[in-house]
Design an enzyme around this catalytic site. Structure first.
Site, short mmCIF file in Angstrom:
data_model
loop_
_atom_site.label_atom_id
_atom_site.label_comp_id
_atom_site.label_asym_id
_atom_site.label_seq_id
_atom_site.Cartn_x
_atom_site.Cartn_y
_atom_site.Cartn_z
CD GLU A 59 5.97 54.26 16.12
OE1 GLU A 59 5.71 55.44 15.81
OE2 GLU A 59 5.29 53.59 16.93
CB SER A 89 47.07 60.01 70.57
OG SER A 89 46.91 60.51 71.88
#
Length: 817
Positions: free
Chosen positions: A87, A484
């Site tokens: 770059e 229950s």
């Protein structure tokens, strides 16, 4: 002539000055409108949040931009040099604008324009930082001028390392990766410092146009560009020609990192953590804040929980018979692409889709669905296997009978179930590589939760059979009637009101006037039988409905509702007697937490999935354990006492009561409806739960240090069939999980609080007896209490009992009513 030349020089000078003035004016106008680059010093990029299990394994990641921000000193020098070679090779020499690079680009572009080739740019890394952080991507002269001016100013305000750090953490490198650290993980499943030269060069090749160098779609281009970067690295003296030669022989070696939950079977846990983080900090913080979240998840327990639940769901579903194949496809020729088009559930490993290729009476030949490669294409490998007939006999067809039920048609040969071209799920048989068994995705679903009863830390949470099939979390989101399984909280309230485990309550028909609108309610026991006067222990061990209603009627439903609120089961329980049998809706997580408070001695706990949250800087912003320990921070030990952390948990019931109900629930496992759990072979307690018409099946229980809840039922409640009770469906799931979770651990007894008296009594009569006699157990009594008919609730209705012992009807058995 001299005068004319003087005139030209003067005119030229004036034009030059005018031009300079015009340029200066343009520059001044542009410069006056530049963004404030000071923001770069305070830049906080969106960073992914990472979720970890309790042992540190990565559980999940959440981000809009998959970025890991790393300081420049944590980025390998060779990675930096690879990026500079690709770059901006003069980065450390220019002041933001590379004049030599611009001249070179002009010359190259003149040549390229004449040859119809792509033009090249000359932007420096500093200019890219200016554009990416402060400007738009518009292709205008004004934007380029602003970019150049900002680059000059940025170079004056920031060091080269600071500029590089911003750039290397900002750039987009494809596949949702922002910054080199995230790209290293996403492309290669490696941290930066483990990358090879070739892998670093490939990452450096991506900033210009990641899609042009896609590892699978543009492989040849990607290799050419990667090798070009390595040539530049050699040219700049960063690597040797020999190194480059060796590295160029390598493929891209891409190993894509998956999205979503990273740990097998943990999707529902990860999703619930995601929701909790959003509730605490909001979506922006989750997806951009770079949080580090340490959860309570125990990965091994999660797998055990998932497997136990899946096995339980499959076992029930198989009893309902075979519903047929997923599809039927042409199977001649290359069957791989054909079966590959059918979407399989991706989270039910080791199950796989397969197509039937042929069969005999005793054997089915199948072709397994080829897996997808990282490039998205199907694997060219074709694997075949076999299903023996004995692994299909469960797949009977249900045939309705004249009694409203159904009978299963016996399977005698393979063609009774399958035919060529059928697409089905299969799973491998243990100890065989070529033989598989026929599977079927169950319609019934469920959930399982395992947590620490002392802290509320959730070790495992499974919200259903398959998260890929349904994201609905049945452990947390499903509100169902516990039946229950709620009774222990009614009995705990009664014990707090003065009852003992040996107190007698009449198990006999009962009629309750619920008012004009509701009429008379006659609660019944499961099975329809009654046992006469029975101890509280017997009532809960055998899950007697009528006894529970009588208890609730005596102590008052307001009291029951208060205890339900204390335990976090219901916030506002309707004070009607049917609620004492678990008719109100709650969640599996709430029930499991409530049972945890029973076994921990009656201490309040809050269920939690999260131990700690740190921000992007490593500062702790949330901690589950908020207790302070001032003595823990001393510099050295000077003979002082070991620091003790204060127990700041709220005491919601008497610890003696908590132990009594724990002991009674241990009896449920030893002698009652939860006897399927007894096979674990260690001290366990728990309670079954079954609602009307068997629409919901529960088992919630515990060891001294682990609370576990299981729920099974259809998402749209409907009967599961006679016998589909909590003891038959949910308890085996609990059992299978506990066998794994407690393996290798000593069978520790439940902790008995000081003051509890253990007195031998007859479990049926509640009267004192000699230890060692049949039916005699050690019962827990609070200080100042003892066995006796201290509280007896009798019904006024006539009833029949199944062989009531004569010992019940001795003197002193007068009841309240």
């Amino acid at each position: 002539m001299i005068r004319f030349l003087s005139y030209l020089f003067g005119a030229g000078s004036i034009m030059f000055l005018i031009g300079m003035a015009a340029v200066s004016l343009v520059v001044w106008n542009v410069a006056s409108d530049l963004p404030n680059y000071d923001a770069l010093a305070k830049y906080e990029p969106p960073v992914m949040t990472r979720i970890h299990a309790g042992d540190g394994q990565l559980l999940a990641e959440y981000a809009r931009e998959r970025r890991l921000y790393v300081p420049i000193n944590a980025i390998p020098d060779l990675m930096i040099r690879a990026m500079l070679s690709a770059e901006d090779k003069n980065f450390f020499e220019h002041n933001g604008i590379d004049v030599r690079g611009i001249i070179r680009a002009v010359l190259v572009n003149v040549r390229n324009a004449s040859n119809s080739k792509r033009l090249v740019g000359a932007s420096t890394i500093t200019q890219q930082v200016a554009k990416n952080f402060l400007l738009s991507s518009d292709r205008t002269i004004e934007r380029k001028l602003k970019e150049a001016l900002l680059a000059l100013r940025i170079e004056q305000a920031f060091s080269k390392d600071q500029i590089l750090e911003l750039y290397l953490n900002k750039i987009y490198l494809g596949l949702g990766s922002y910054g080199v650290a995230a790209a290293a993980l996403n492309y290669f499943s490696k941290p930066l410092d483990k990358l090879s030269i070739a892998q670093m060069a490939y990452l450096a090749a991506l900033p210009k146009a990641p899609t042009n160098y896609h590892p699978f779609k543009q492989t040849r281009r990607a290799l050419i560009r990667r090798n070009w970067v390595m040539d530049k690295m050699v040219e700049n003296g960063y690597i040797t020609a020999e190194q480059a030669k060796v590295e160029k022989t390598k493929d891209l070696e891409v190993s894509l990192r998956p999205y979503g939950a990273r740990l097998f079977a943990a999707d529902s846990f990860a999703e619930e953590v995601r929701r909790r983080i959003i509730a605490l900090y909001g979506e922006k913080k989750l997806y951009e804040g770079g949080l580090s979240v340490r959860t309570t998840l125990n990965p091994q327990m999660q797998i055990w929980a998932r497997n136990a639940l899946v096995d339980g769901l499959v076992a029930y579903d198989r009893r309902k018979g075979w519903r047929g194949p997923i599809a039927n496809i042409p199977y001649q020729g290359d069957w791989g692409p054909k079966v590959g088009k059918i979407k399989a559930l991706g989270d039910i490993t080791p199950w796989r889709l397969a197509v039937v290729l042929g069969m005999s009476n005793k054997l089915v030949k199948i072709g397994l669905q080829p897996p997808k490669l990282e490039n998205g294409e199907l694997s060219p490998e074709r694997i075949t296997a076999e299903i023996p007939l004995k692994e299909m006999v469960w797949a009977r067809k249900e045939i309705p009978n004249d009694k409203g039920g159904s009978v299963g048609k016996k399977i005698k040969k393979a063609s009774d179930v399958l035919k060529p071209g059928d697409v089905v799920y299969v799973a491998p048989l243990e100890k065989s590589k070529t033989r598989w068994k026929l599977m079927q995705v169950p319609k019934v679903d469920g959930g399982i939760v395992a947590l620490d009863p002392h802290t509320g830390r959730i070790y495992a949470l499974v919200g259903g059979f398959s998260y890929a099939s349904s994201q609905f979390n049945r452990a947390v989101q499903a509100e169902r009637q516990p039946g229950s399984a709620f009774k222990p909280f009614v009995y705990a309230a009664a014990l707090e009101q003065g009852y003992t485990p040996s107190s007698l309550v009449m198990d006999a028909p009962l009629a309750v006037d619920q008012g004009n609108s509701l009429g008379i309610w006659r609660p019944k026991n499961y099975g329809g039988k009654f046992s006469g006067p029975s101890t509280l222990r017997n009532g809960i061990e055998r899950s007697r409905n009528v006894m529970t209603v009588r208890l609730a009627q005596d102590i008052g439903m307001d009291t029951v509702a208060d205890y339900a609120r204390r335990f976090g089961i219901y916030n506002d329980l309707s004070p009607v007697l049917s609620m004492s049998l678990g008719a109100g809706e709650t969640t599996l997580l709430k029930m499991t937490t409530g049972f945890g408070m029973l076994v921990n001695g009656g201490k309040k706990i809050t269920p939690t999935l999260i131990d700690r949250v740190q921000d992007r800087y490593g500062r702790t912003i949330f901690r589950r354990d908020d207790r302070q320990c001032n003595q823990c921070a001393v510099a050295s030990w000077q003979g002082q006492e070991e620091p003790v952390l204060a127990d700041n948990r709220e005491q919601i019931i008497d610890p003696h009561t908590a132990y009594q109900i724990t002991s009674m629930l241990e009896g449920v496992v030893q002698r009652g409806t939860g006897s399927a759990v007894k096979a674990v072979g260690k001290p366990l307690g728990g309670k079954t739960g079954t609602t009307n018409e068997e629409k919901d099946a529960w088992f919630v229980g515990f060891s001294p240090d682990l609370a576990v809840g299981v729920f099974i039922g259809f998402d749209s409640p409907k009967p599961m069939g006679r016998g589909a009770t909590g003891g038959q469906l949910a308890a085996p799931v609990f059992r299978d999980f506990m066998i794994k979770a407690l393996a290798g651990k000593p069978g520790s007894p439940f902790r008995i609080p000081d003051g509890i008296n253990l007195i031998p009594i007859n479990v049926d009569t509640g009267q004192m007896a000699a230890l060692g006699e049949e039916g005699v157990i050690l019962e827990a009594f609070k200080p100042g209490t003892q066995p006796g008919f201290d509280n007896v609730i009798l019904g006024s209705e006539e009833f029949e009992v199944d062989e009531p012992p004569s010992e019940y009807f001795t003197s002193g058995t007068g009841g309240l009513y």
